[in-house]
Structures are given as C-alpha cells and as structure tokens.
Design a protein around this motif. Structure first.
Motif, PDB file in Angstrom:
ATOM      1  N   PHE A 118       0.503   0.649  -1.762  1.00 53.72           N
ATOM      2  CA  PHE A 118       0.258   0.175  -0.400  1.00 53.72           C
ATOM      3  C   PHE A 118       0.533   1.269   0.624  1.00 53.72           C
ATOM      4  CE2 PHE A 118       1.931  -1.803   3.520  1.00 53.72           C
ATOM      5  CZ  PHE A 118       0.803  -2.517   3.909  1.00 53.72           C
ATOM      6  N   MET A 119       1.640   1.988   0.455  1.00 47.83           N
ATOM      7  CA  MET A 119       1.970   3.040   1.409  1.00 47.83           C
ATOM      8  C   MET A 119       0.946   4.169   1.347  1.00 47.83           C
ATOM      9  SD  MET A 119       4.394   1.817   3.059  1.00 47.83           S
ATOM     10  CE  MET A 119       4.461   3.241   4.133  1.00 47.83           C
ATOM     11  N   LEU A 120       0.496   4.518   0.160  1.00 41.60           N
ATOM     12  CA  LEU A 120      -0.540   5.549   0.050  1.00 41.60           C
ATOM     13  C   LEU A 120      -1.837   5.084   0.697  1.00 41.60           C
ATOM     14  CD1 LEU A 120       0.052   6.783  -3.624  1.00 41.60           C
ATOM     15  CD2 LEU A 120       0.722   7.928  -1.504  1.00 41.60           C
ATOM     16  N   PHE A 121      -2.149   3.802   0.547  1.00 39.90           N
ATOM     17  CA  PHE A 121      -3.382   3.260   1.119  1.00 39.90           C
ATOM     18  C   PHE A 121      -3.358   3.297   2.642  1.00 39.90           C
ATOM     19  CE2 PHE A 121      -5.702  -0.408   2.861  1.00 39.90           C
ATOM     20  CZ  PHE A 121      -6.986  -0.095   2.442  1.00 39.90           C
ATOM     21  N   ILE A 122      -2.297   2.782   3.266  1.00 43.41           N
ATOM     22  CA  ILE A 122      -2.278   2.756   4.736  1.00 43.41           C
ATOM     23  C   ILE A 122      -2.059   4.152   5.308  1.00 43.41           C
ATOM     24  CG2 ILE A 122      -1.437   0.382   4.757  1.00 43.41           C
ATOM     25  CD1 ILE A 122       1.294   1.486   5.668  1.00 43.41           C
ATOM     26  N   TYR A 209      11.606   1.348   0.732  1.00 42.76           N
ATOM     27  CA  TYR A 209      12.201   1.577   2.049  1.00 42.76           C
ATOM     28  C   TYR A 209      11.122   1.766   3.113  1.00 42.76           C
ATOM     29  CZ  TYR A 209      16.520   2.696  -0.554  1.00 42.76           C
ATOM     30  OH  TYR A 209      17.614   2.664  -1.374  1.00 42.76           O
ATOM     31  N   ALA A 210      10.064   2.509   2.745  1.00 41.57           N
ATOM     32  CA  ALA A 210       9.013   2.829   3.707  1.00 41.57           C
ATOM     33  C   ALA A 210       8.259   1.581   4.147  1.00 41.57           C
ATOM     34  CB  ALA A 210       8.047   3.851   3.114  1.00 41.57           C
ATOM     35  N   VAL A 211       8.052   0.632   3.235  1.00 38.62           N
ATOM     36  CA  VAL A 211       7.375  -0.612   3.608  1.00 38.62           C
ATOM     37  C   VAL A 211       8.137  -1.319   4.717  1.00 38.62           C
ATOM     38  CG1 VAL A 211       6.810  -2.939   2.823  1.00 38.62           C
ATOM     39  CG2 VAL A 211       6.203  -0.985   1.405  1.00 38.62           C
ATOM     40  N   VAL A 212       9.443  -1.448   4.538  1.00 31.85           N
ATOM     41  CA  VAL A 212      10.258  -2.104   5.564  1.00 31.85           C
ATOM     42  C   VAL A 212      10.308  -1.244   6.828  1.00 31.85           C
ATOM     43  CG1 VAL A 212      12.552  -3.009   6.121  1.00 31.85           C
ATOM     44  CG2 VAL A 212      11.634  -3.270   3.808  1.00 31.85           C
ATOM     45  N   GLY A 213      10.484   0.066   6.656  1.00 31.66           N
ATOM     46  CA  GLY A 213      10.606   0.950   7.807  1.00 31.66           C
ATOM     47  C   GLY A 213       9.361   0.976   8.669  1.00 31.66           C
ATOM     48  N   VAL A 214       8.190   1.146   8.061  1.00 29.48           N
ATOM     49  CA  VAL A 214       6.955   1.221   8.843  1.00 29.48           C
ATOM     50  C   VAL A 214       6.630  -0.131   9.467  1.00 29.48           C
ATOM     51  CG1 VAL A 214       5.305   0.665   7.001  1.00 29.48           C
ATOM     52  CG2 VAL A 214       4.631   2.212   8.835  1.00 29.48           C
ATOM     53  N   SER A 215       6.974  -1.225   8.796  1.00 38.82           N
ATOM     54  CA  SER A 215       6.709  -2.556   9.340  1.00 38.82           C
ATOM     55  C   SER A 215       7.550  -2.818  10.585  1.00 38.82           C
ATOM     56  CB  SER A 215       6.993  -3.633   8.280  1.00 38.82           C
ATOM     57  OG  SER A 215       6.169  -3.462   7.147  1.00 38.82           O
ATOM     58  N   VAL A 216       8.834  -2.486  10.513  1.00 42.16           N
ATOM     59  CA  VAL A 216       9.716  -2.692  11.661  1.00 42.16           C
ATOM     60  C   VAL A 216       9.346  -1.746  12.802  1.00 42.16           C
ATOM     61  CG1 VAL A 216      12.097  -2.556  12.476  1.00 42.16           C
ATOM     62  CG2 VAL A 216      11.607  -3.581  10.249  1.00 42.16           C
ATOM     63  N   ALA A 217       9.085  -0.476  12.472  1.00 43.85           N
ATOM     64  CA  ALA A 217       8.738   0.506  13.507  1.00 43.85           C
ATOM     65  C   ALA A 217       7.435   0.134  14.196  1.00 43.85           C
ATOM     66  CB  ALA A 217       8.631   1.902  12.893  1.00 43.85           C
ATOM     67  N   TYR A 218       6.428  -0.253  13.436  1.00 37.86           N
ATOM     68  CA  TYR A 218       5.152  -0.641  14.027  1.00 37.86           C
ATOM     69  C   TYR A 218       5.323  -1.849  14.947  1.00 37.86           C
ATOM     70  CZ  TYR A 218       0.386  -2.328  14.513  1.00 37.86           C
ATOM     71  OH  TYR A 218      -0.809  -2.766  15.039  1.00 37.86           O
ATOM     72  N   GLY A 219       6.039  -2.865  14.467  1.00 33.89           N
ATOM     73  CA  GLY A 219       6.224  -4.062  15.279  1.00 33.89           C
ATOM     74  C   GLY A 219       6.989  -3.794  16.558  1.00 33.89           C
ATOM     75  N   ALA A 220       8.043  -2.970  16.479  1.00 37.86           N
ATOM     76  CA  ALA A 220       8.905  -2.740  17.637  1.00 37.86           C
ATOM     77  C   ALA A 220       8.287  -1.781  18.646  1.00 37.86           C
ATOM     78  CB  ALA A 220      10.264  -2.218  17.178  1.00 37.86           C
ATOM     79  N   ALA A 545       7.056  -8.551  -0.482  1.00 38.34           N
ATOM     80  CA  ALA A 545       5.674  -8.700  -0.956  1.00 38.34           C
ATOM     81  C   ALA A 545       4.782  -9.258   0.153  1.00 38.34           C
ATOM     82  CB  ALA A 545       5.640  -9.610  -2.185  1.00 38.34           C
ATOM     83  N   VAL A 546       5.259 -10.281   0.841  1.00 33.61           N
ATOM     84  CA  VAL A 546       4.471 -10.879   1.922  1.00 33.61           C
ATOM     85  C   VAL A 546       4.437  -9.950   3.138  1.00 33.61           C
ATOM     86  CG1 VAL A 546       4.196 -12.925   3.386  1.00 33.61           C
ATOM     87  CG2 VAL A 546       5.102 -13.166   1.082  1.00 33.61           C
ATOM     88  N   MET A 547       5.472  -9.141   3.301  1.00 32.32           N
ATOM     89  CA  MET A 547       5.531  -8.208   4.424  1.00 32.32           C
ATOM     90  C   MET A 547       4.348  -7.244   4.401  1.00 32.32           C
ATOM     91  SD  MET A 547       8.635  -5.577   5.371  1.00 32.32           S
ATOM     92  CE  MET A 547       9.813  -6.913   5.578  1.00 32.32           C
ATOM     93  N   MET A 548       3.957  -6.799   3.222  1.00 36.31           N
ATOM     94  CA  MET A 548       2.821  -5.885   3.127  1.00 36.31           C
ATOM     95  C   MET A 548       1.540  -6.556   3.617  1.00 36.31           C
ATOM     96  SD  MET A 548       3.511  -3.714  -0.383  1.00 36.31           S
ATOM     97  CE  MET A 548       4.113  -5.034  -1.431  1.00 36.31           C
ATOM     98  N   VAL A 549       1.385  -7.837   3.313  1.00 38.87           N
ATOM     99  CA  VAL A 549       0.212  -8.581   3.784  1.00 38.87           C
ATOM    100  C   VAL A 549       0.232  -8.690   5.305  1.00 38.87           C
ATOM    101  CG1 VAL A 549      -1.018 -10.781   3.669  1.00 38.87           C
ATOM    102  CG2 VAL A 549       0.132  -9.895   1.629  1.00 38.87           C
ATOM    103  N   ALA A 550       1.411  -9.002   5.870  1.00 40.23           N
ATOM    104  CA  ALA A 550       1.532  -9.154   7.319  1.00 40.23           C
ATOM    105  C   ALA A 550       1.248  -7.841   8.044  1.00 40.23           C
ATOM    106  CB  ALA A 550       2.928  -9.660   7.669  1.00 40.23           C
ATOM    107  N   LEU A 551       1.781  -6.745   7.515  1.00 41.40           N
ATOM    108  CA  LEU A 551       1.554  -5.455   8.166  1.00 41.40           C
ATOM    109  C   LEU A 551       0.082  -5.075   8.103  1.00 41.40           C
ATOM    110  CD1 LEU A 551       2.511  -2.855   9.501  1.00 41.40           C
ATOM    111  CD2 LEU A 551       2.997  -1.940   7.231  1.00 41.40           C
ATOM    112  N   TYR A 552      -0.555  -5.270   6.972  1.00 45.13           N
ATOM    113  CA  TYR A 552      -1.968  -4.915   6.857  1.00 45.13           C
ATOM    114  C   TYR A 552      -2.815  -5.729   7.830  1.00 45.13           C
ATOM    115  CZ  TYR A 552      -6.602  -4.106   4.953  1.00 45.13           C
ATOM    116  OH  TYR A 552      -7.933  -3.776   4.817  1.00 45.13           O
TER     117      TYR A 552
END
Length: 662
Positions: A118-122, A209-220, A545-552
C-alpha cells in the motif's frame, strides 16, 4: 501551452469563437461561474482548495471523558487482576494467545505485507505528489534534521535487547524456512540469521508505522482534522460517527495498543538492566521483585521528567543517548571483527531483497516447525509493531509536515530500516563470529544477557557494560515519556501538549502493565510479554487494515487528484477535437463548454463527499472563513497579471507559513 487563471467550469478547445458569440459566451460563462462559486463552500471549487491545516480549524481540545474513563478503568482493572490473580491472568492470556496465533496469525502476516504494498502504491503513483500540508507549504524541518529524527525513531530498547540475541538464536537453532540450504552453526547460517532478523525489523515494521504516520499527517495538515487515530476514518464513517461511540472505541483501542506495546519494551529493558547489574556487580541472578524495583525507580525518573517541564532537557538527553548508542556500535565494529562485518553488509542486504517473498510466505502451511517459528517470532513482531504504530506513527507524522507522500514513503521506508539492518549486522554478526571461534556465547543464558556476553569478548568490558545499561535506562525514561504524551494527546482530543496529570497517569499505567507482564511470565518473563502483546494488538490490527481503505478514499478525492483528473480529461478531449478539426495545426485555449465537451462533464463537483470536508462554520453553524479565504480565488488572475513570482501561490499573501515554534 498557456493556461489562464483559475476557472471552475472551462475546458480546452481548438475552435476560436467570433467576437459577438465570444461576448455572449463570456457573459454566460461568468454568470455560471458566479453561481457555482456561491454554491461551493467558501466559493472555492473543491479542486482548487490548497489544503487546510489543523491550526486553521476551531478545534476544541480537552479531555475526552468517555475515552479516558473507559480506558482508565479497563487498564487499572487489568493491572489489579495481574497483581491479585496472576495465575488466573496467566491461564487466560495463554488460552487467548493460542486462539489468536492459530486463527489469526495469517491475518498479521497478510496485513504487514499489505502495508508494504500500500505504501509503495500511494508513494509511486499519482497520489505521491500530494503534499502532507497545504500546496504551498514548506517542510517544517530541514531534510537532515528530518533524517536525524527518523533515525532516532528507529532506535530503542528493542534493538539493544535483540541486536545480538535474535541472530544468535537463529544461528544456534536454525530457521525452518532455510533448513534446506543451511544447518545451524554453518557459515552460511550467519547470513540467513541476519536476513531473518532484518525481515522482522526493516521494511515491514516501518511500512506499518508509515501507514499510521501518513494517515494522521494527511488528515491533520491537509484536511484540518485533529491528530487522532479516529479522525482518519472521517471519510468512511462521517463526522458524527467519528465523534460518536465508534470513533471513541477506535481511540480506546489505539491507547490499549500503545500501552501494551510500550510496556513490553519497558519490561525487556528492565530485564536487560537487571542482567547487566548481575554481570557487572558479580551478584546472583535477580528475581522478578528486583526487576519490579528497577521499573519503579526508572518510572520515578520518568515522572520527575514529566512534571518538571524540562522537555528540552529530555530532548537533549535523547540526543545524547543516540550518540552513546552510536558510540557503542562503532566500538563493536572497529574493535570487533571489522573485516568480517564489512563482508556481511552486501551479503545481508542483497539476500534480504532476494529472499523477501520467501520469508513473507513462511507460515503454518509449511508444517509444524514453520508454524511454531512463525508464531514465536514473526507474528509476535508484527503484533509488537502494530502496538507501537500509534506512538511511532504520530511521531513521524509530526516531523513530516510539508513533505510529499512520495518523499515520505521513500525516506521513511528506507532510512530507519537500513539503520536497523546495520545494527543487527554489527551486534549480531560480531556475536556469531565469536561463537564460531569458540567463545562462550549461548542463547540458553537468556536474551537479556547476550549483549553483555558480547561485550565480554571485547576490551573495556566494564565500561561498555555500564554504558549499555545507561543507554537502556535513558531509552526507558524517554520512551515512557514520549509514549505517555502520545496517549495524553489521544485522550485529550488531539491536544499537542497534554496536561501533566494525564501524562503522569499513563506513565504509571505503563509501569503497572510492564510489572504485570513480568508477573504473568513467571520464570519466562519474555513469554509473558509476548502473550499479552499479541492478544492486545489484534483489535488495532483490524483498525490499521481499514485505515488503508480510509486513506485511499481521501487521496482519491484530494484537490490535487481532482486537478489531475480534470487535466487528463481536458487534454484528451482537446487533442481529439483538435486532430479531428485541424489535423496537425492546432493549439489549446481554455473556454467555457457544456455537455460532453466539458472537462468535468462526468464529475459532480458539488458532491458533499468532496466539498463538505473544507466547510468551516462558527459556533452557530454559519459559514466562516479560514486563515486564508475565498479572496485568493477571485484575485488569482490579478496576482498573476501583476507578476506574482513563478511558484508563489496567490494565497501566500494571506496564509502564514507553519513555523518551527508552533
């Protein structure tokens, strides 16, 4: 090709209108544009929003009583259960562990692999160009400062504890997946032992770690949401549900995961310090009571640091500790088998890459030996990293503001992962070298004593052993301090600097859970920690797992993505029309168009799913402006005509940059 200033409903065309038709078309276009701007939030087309920072919102920080009370009661109850009914908790945790590993071990393995993909894809598709901040926002920290802080995030008690022990365990006991190419104790097993350790510590954990980090950073920093795990799910659940019981439950699970994951690190740190005291002091083995005392003393140090307000001093202490850890690694590298370690660097990195897919597929499907190995090592590590992901993820989100997603993915996955691999090469490689040459290093003596047994093979044993204990102790204090602050932030609705009392409370809970883990493990304290970490991480694994769907889903509707979609549609239609009408000789210009000729004829730019997120309202629910306002849209043409420097966006005149001291 030249593109005129911002327009909300225009498309490239190759047909120049006559003067009279042009005047009528322009008038109708302007009328339509005015109507559209009035119906968009703040009069801004969703593809032109530069981003919204959390500081632009009217976010109300304060203790979320429901999250705090529910989590506090459960944690305090768990600690009391562990102290008063240790045998009962041991039995329950063992049963729960058996069920989780037997029925969900596959899920942990798939999730860690999915995080990497997922991280490589985005990162390396169109979404990689999206900024973790406003379009014009510069990175908060310089590139080298950012690298240094990522390096710091990659260091900790775990590397001190497992750096020599894990490779030695594989070297002595073998690895089921590699048994067909190498036997325990053989020279080739040195490389495979390091490769297996790298698999557990490099790409996969940092992808989690990156999934959580990029999701929080993008949202904030891009969507203006509070920096909470629950707010990542706004696009899936909506504001009401995120603010309701379901969102609070997500934050409760995030706090739970952080508590158990960090407490496990504190527990192994106490075990290793206890072993160092035994070796350096020449006394007998320390029991659990002594380890509990070590945890208590270090926890008091943490509480003092938390209430004293010397956050800058703790930061300096962390930097000093990283320097000391680096000194230890350099000492082992140059005083130990330097040439041997140098030969391991290319072998380990290349074999790690070539065997990555094979190690990913190693599971119970290969038989009972692989099942036991996977459950004991791989599943435990994936659970531990998931437990640490809210803590580390929120940290790297904070330091990565202003970076593009592509830069974030490239650096976060590569730099700390490489540091971890090099650490194992130095400490694990040296330990295996001395073991091959007759030194008395054995995993049977315990994981906590392996590092000091390695130091015993080198000069200045007493100095390096004491230095190692100091490093572990400082890691204990700073990790507890930082994790408690993160949990305080999650408890107080994303407040960057939570109240001292709540930080102290979570710090005390960390110490309490670490003690319970030691008690549950009994003589095998490490096993007790593994049991509780794996079981506690399962709920948060589902969340990730669901976080990746929400971020995408967020990234698909990001303004930059919408602009790319419009650009592709406009150019494709304009080129097709130009070739059909004029052959080779045509040029593009923007004009108003209706129907199938319009760039956005299949796109609903008024869909609430892509407009409501940037709507700002006051206490009465009335629309109110951000720090920057809709004036920058209408003044864009004037700014460009007046000679706004290339690369400088018009809204820079009204939007202050994010400063380091904010």
């Amino acid at each position: 090709m030249s593109t005129p200033p911002h327009s909300t409903d225009r498309e490239p065309s190759t047909t120049p209108p006559d003067d009279r038709a042009a005047q009528g078309s322009t008038a109708r276009s302007r009328s339509r544009q005015i109507i559209d701007e009035l119906t968009y939030p703040h009069g801004i087309h969703p593809a032109l929003v530069p981003g919204v920072g959390v500081e632009d919102r009217k976010v109300r920080f304060g203790t979320d009583k429901a999250v705090f009370i529910v989590t506090a009661l459960l944690i305090v109850g768990f600690i009391l259960w562990g102290i008063l009914g240790t045998d009962s908790l041991t039995s329950v945790s063992s049963t729960a562990l058996a069920w989780v590993t037997a029925n969900t071990g596959w899920f942990f393995i798939l999730l860690s692999t999915a995080a990497v993909l997922f991280m490589l894809f985005i990162g390396f598709t169109r979404t990689g160009r999206i900024n973790l901040g406003r379009d014009d926002e510069e990175p908060e920290y310089s590139f080298f400062s950012w690298l240094a802080m990522l390096f710091a995030a990659g260091m900790g008690i775990g590397l001190m504890f497992y750096g020599a022990f894990e490779p030695m365990s594989y070297f002595e006991g073998g690895i089921p997946g590699f048994s067909h190419v190498s036997e325990p104790g053989q020279d080739s097993m040195v490389v495979y032992s390091l490769v297996q350790s790298a698999f557990h510590w490099a790409l996969n954990p940092w992808a989690i770690y990156a999934v959580v980090g990029v999701s929080v950073a993008y949202g904030a920093y891009r969507r203006g949401r509070a920096p909470l795990i629950s707010r990542v799910f706004t696009s899936l659940l909506g504001h009401k549900r995120v603010d309701g019981p379901l969102g609070k439950l997500i934050d409760v699970f995030a706090i739970f995961a952080t508590l158990f994951g960090t407490a496990a690190s504190l527990g192994v740190g106490a075990m290793q310090i206890g072993s160092g005291i035994t070796i350096v002091g020449g006394i007998g083995p320390l029991g659990n009571n002594a380890l509990i005392g070590i945890i208590a003393v270090l926890s008091v140090c943490f509480v003092i640091s938390a209430v004293s307000g010397v956050s800058r001093g703790i930061r300096y202490l962390s930097n000093i500790n990283l320097t000391l850890a680096f000194v230890l690694a350099v000492f082992v590298f140059f005083v130990g088998p330097t040439v041997f370690l140098l030969t391991l660097i290319p072998s380990t990195f290349s074999t790690y890459i070539s065997e990555y897919l094979f190690m990913t597929g190693q599971s119970a499907a290969w038989g009972p030996d692989s099942a036991e190995f996977s459950n004991t090592w791989t599943v435990y590590y994936w659970a531990w990293w998931l437990s640490w992901s809210p803590f580390v993820g929120m940290f790297i989100a904070k330091i990565s503001r202003g970076r593009s997603i592509r830069q974030f993915v490239t650096v976060v996955l590569v730099v700390p992962a490489s540091v971890c691999i090099l650490w194992f090469i130095v400490f694990g490689g040296a330990a295996m070298y001395f073991s091959k040459n007759g030194a008395d290093l054995s995993v049977a003596d315990g994981a906590e004593s392996m590092l000091f047994a390695l130091f015993d093979q080198l000069p200045l044993t007493g100095v390096t052993s004491v230095l190692g204990m100091i490093v572990i102790g400082i890691f204990f204090v700073t990790s507890a301090d930082s994790a408690s602050v993160v949990m305080g932030t999650m408890t107080q609705r994303g407040r960057p600097n939570p109240s001292k009392w709540i930080v102290i409370f979570w710090g005390a809970c960390l110490a309490g859970i670490a003690i319970v883990m030691l008690l549950v493990g009994g003589d095998d304290a490490l096993a007790g920690m593994q049991n509780l970490v794996i079981v506690s991480a399962l709920p948060f694994a589902v969340i990730v797992a669901v976080m990746m769907v929400a971020l995408y889903r967020d990234l698909r509707n990001d303004p930059a993505t919408l602009r790319t979609r419009f650009a592709a549609s406009a150019v494709e239609k304009a080129v097709s029309a130009g070739l059909a009408e004029h052959g080779d000789n045509f040029a593009l210009q923007v004009e108003h168009a209706e129907g199938h000729r319009a760039a956005g004829n299949t796109f609903d730019s008024h869909d609430p799913a892509i407009t409501e997120w940037y709507r700002q309202t006051d206490e009465n629910g009335d629309e109110t402006d951000f720090t920057y306002n809709s004036a920058w849209v209408s003044s864009a043409a004037d700014d460009i005509a007046d000679g706004t420097p290339e690369g400088e966006a018009p809204w820079e005149k009204t939007t202050p940059k994010h400063r380091n001291d904010q």
